[in-house]
Scaffold this active site. Sequence first.
Site, PDB file in Angstrom:
ATOM      1  N   CYS A 117       0.831  -1.202   0.000  1.00 44.99           N
ATOM      2  CA  CYS A 117       0.000   0.000   0.000  1.00 44.99           C
ATOM      3  C   CYS A 117       0.869   1.257   0.000  1.00 44.99           C
ATOM      4  CB  CYS A 117      -0.887   0.004   1.234  1.00 44.99           C
ATOM      5  SG  CYS A 117      -2.290  -1.101   1.077  1.00 44.99           S
ATOM      6  N   ASP A 305      -2.145   0.114  11.511  1.00 50.97           N
ATOM      7  CA  ASP A 305      -3.152  -0.485  10.614  1.00 50.97           C
ATOM      8  C   ASP A 305      -4.577  -0.269  11.119  1.00 50.97           C
ATOM      9  OD1 ASP A 305      -1.232  -1.332   8.871  1.00 50.97           O
ATOM     10  OD2 ASP A 305      -1.163  -3.387   9.606  1.00 50.97           O
TER      11      ASP A 305
HETATM   12  N1  EPU Z   1      11.374   1.020   8.019  1.00 49.26           N
HETATM   13  C1  EPU Z   1      12.632   1.529   7.776  1.00 49.26           C
HETATM   14  N2  EPU Z   1      13.575   0.683   7.260  1.00 49.26           N
HETATM   15  C2  EPU Z   1      13.314  -0.635   6.990  1.00 49.26           C
HETATM   16  C3  EPU Z   1      12.011  -1.146   7.246  1.00 49.26           C
HETATM   17  C4  EPU Z   1      11.064  -0.292   7.767  1.00 49.26           C
HETATM   18  O1  EPU Z   1      12.905   2.698   7.994  1.00 49.26           O
HETATM   19  O2  EPU Z   1      14.206  -1.347   6.510  1.00 49.26           O
HETATM   20  C5  EPU Z   1      10.352   1.919   8.572  1.00 49.26           C
HETATM   21  C6  EPU Z   1       9.161   2.088   7.644  1.00 49.26           C
HETATM   22  O3  EPU Z   1       9.397   3.107   6.683  1.00 49.26           O
HETATM   23  C7  EPU Z   1       8.063   2.433   8.621  1.00 49.26           C
HETATM   24  C8  EPU Z   1       8.424   1.629   9.869  1.00 49.26           C
HETATM   25  O4  EPU Z   1       9.810   1.314   9.733  1.00 49.26           O
HETATM   26  O5  EPU Z   1       8.121   3.790   8.950  1.00 49.26           O
HETATM   27  C9  EPU Z   1       7.652   0.362  10.066  1.00 49.26           C
HETATM   28  O6  EPU Z   1       7.765  -0.484   8.946  1.00 49.26           O
HETATM   29  P1  EPU Z   1       7.667  -2.059   9.050  1.00 49.26           P
HETATM   30  O7  EPU Z   1       8.873  -2.647   8.416  1.00 49.26           O
HETATM   31  O8  EPU Z   1       7.352  -2.431  10.457  1.00 49.26           O
HETATM   32  O9  EPU Z   1       6.417  -2.355   8.147  1.00 49.26           O
HETATM   33  P2  EPU Z   1       6.287  -3.378   6.968  1.00 49.26           P
HETATM   34  O10 EPU Z   1       6.946  -4.668   7.349  1.00 49.26           O
HETATM   35  O11 EPU Z   1       6.633  -2.734   5.691  1.00 49.26           O
HETATM   36  C10 EPU Z   1       4.129  -4.462   7.929  1.00 49.26           C
HETATM   37  C11 EPU Z   1       2.760  -4.746   7.406  1.00 49.26           C
HETATM   38  C12 EPU Z   1       1.977  -3.449   7.306  1.00 49.26           C
HETATM   39  C13 EPU Z   1       1.948  -2.752   8.656  1.00 49.26           C
HETATM   40  C14 EPU Z   1       3.363  -2.560   9.198  1.00 49.26           C
HETATM   41  C15 EPU Z   1       3.418  -1.991  10.598  1.00 49.26           C
HETATM   42  C16 EPU Z   1       3.085  -6.675   5.986  1.00 49.26           C
HETATM   43  C17 EPU Z   1       3.081  -7.264   4.630  1.00 49.26           C
HETATM   44  N3  EPU Z   1       2.839  -5.381   6.099  1.00 49.26           N
HETATM   45  O12 EPU Z   1       4.740  -3.615   6.961  1.00 49.26           O
HETATM   46  O13 EPU Z   1       0.669  -3.835   6.968  1.00 49.26           O
HETATM   47  O14 EPU Z   1       1.322  -1.495   8.534  1.00 49.26           O
HETATM   48  O15 EPU Z   1       4.050  -3.833   9.203  1.00 49.26           O
HETATM   49  O16 EPU Z   1       2.780  -2.831  11.491  1.00 49.26           O
HETATM   50  O17 EPU Z   1       3.268  -7.373   6.963  1.00 49.26           O
HETATM   51  C18 EPU Z   1      -1.421  -3.702   5.939  1.00 49.26           C
HETATM   52  O18 EPU Z   1      -1.584  -4.887   6.192  1.00 49.26           O
HETATM   53  O19 EPU Z   1      -2.338  -2.937   5.528  1.00 49.26           O
HETATM   54  C19 EPU Z   1      -0.106  -3.109   6.098  1.00 49.26           C
HETATM   55  C20 EPU Z   1       0.243  -1.985   5.519  1.00 49.26           C
END
Ligand code: EPU
Length: 433
Positions: A117, A305
């Site tokens: 997203c 979320d």
């Molecule tokens: N971030 C960094 N560097 C990285 C990784 C993340 O700076 O290498 C930052 C991101 O930019 C953000 C924060 O850390 O500001 C959190 O990101 P995170 O990595 O925790 O999120 P994600 O793994 O990309 C998952 C879910 C999201 C959910 C987030 C937070 C999946 C596929 N997606 O995303 O889910 O919002 O964790 O809980 O697991 C959804 O399901 O609608 C969705 C967006």
Amino acid sequence: MEQYAIKGGNPLVGDVEIAGAKNAALPIFAAATMTDETVYIDNIPDVRDIDMMLDAMANIGVTVKRTGRHSVMINGGNIHNLTVDDEGSKKIRGSYYLLGAFLGKYKHAEVVLPGGCDIGCRAIDQHLKGFRALGAEMVIEHGLIKARAEHLKGSHIYLDKPSVGATINVMIAAALADGMTTIENSAKEPHVVDVANFLNSCGANIRGAGTDVIRIRGVAKLHGTEYTIIPDQIEAGTFMFAAAVTKGDVTVKNVIPKHLESVTAKLLEIGCEVKEEDDSVRVVAAKPLVHCQVRTLPYPGFPTDMQPQITVALALAKGTSIVTESIFENRFKYVDELTRMGAEIKVEGDTAIIDGVARYTGASITAPDLRAGAALVTAALAAEGFTIVENVKYIERGYEDFHIKLKNLGAQIELVNTDKEFQKFKLKMGQTA
Ligand code: EPU
């Protein structure tokens, strides 16, 4: 293009069964390819992101057999291609977990930079940092993240942010690295724990998942298993807030109430009754909602979320509420749509200032992403008159049978494709304008 036609005004009442967690299933599918033995996974949600992930895996030689609507058999014994770059993988975030899985198993992987997203900058620097610490060379070329290692060796990794994706990806790769890996400042989300439990059921040695220090002692090999995915706490939370927004009485079933504590706490604070049982939670919204302050935080804080869902409720609550989004910087895009329905919200940077109004009115709106899309639907269910919600394909990426489950709770909602079908829906609902 598919749209939801909605006539608002009915409180949601009844029981709803919650599906398995998409964000646990995606990494578990990737991790399942790390053994050449067969893995059976149950309680998977029937949603589009899951289909795209399984298709991407099948394209590179993983044997994927659907054994039922909510179950799948995966065998990673015949993978013939370590480059994952199909169209579907570009669209979903979960495809990058194949990087961790293949790096662990084959010491080599190339995966397209993932989509997901559009809710803000979705950096991957912490994934790269973790893989590099394990001894991998990481480069990004021609839209692919390329990982290669002579030898993966356990290491000490301090994440700058408790990223869910980076924690899981590094944990997956480290499961087959040589020696001990420690991930500090790791994410504590229930799906991190679920992935660790899954890997442990395949013979991995992971301790501490669910705390901010995870220790992974690498093993030489993983084996097959049977595993059941945890319930989706965000789907559950969405229906809990839908009860609040529509002044309803909804019991979410097949949930782990502990995972819903931050959501429950906010519902109580804004004036709902919440009753927890062993594996269900009932939300009764008999009294007018009252304002509150919310800041999204990593688990166990209030989830990003669920931010659009609580904002939709607070925009109908008495008084002024403040919602601060601390995880993703672009997660208020839906506010313009909510304004069309009569909400009074001002966004300043990462903060929304919400002056509660007495009611929403139906309008023509567009879902900007998955969670905001679902939240806008709940607003439409509470609104006076008819709403059309466009771009429901976003919602279908992560919510199984969303409109059917709502309908079973008494919502007046239908999937329509054309304006003619929308007019027909209006006629059926007994109103021509
Ligand atoms: N971030 C960094 N560097 C990285 C990784 C993340 O700076 O290498 C930052 C991101 O930019 C953000 C924060 O850390 O500001 C959190 O990101 P995170 O990595 O925790 O999120 P994600 O793994 O990309 C998952 C879910 C999201 C959910 C987030 C937070 C999946 C596929 N997606 O995303 O889910 O919002 O964790 O809980 O697991 C959804 O399901 O609608 C969705 C967006």
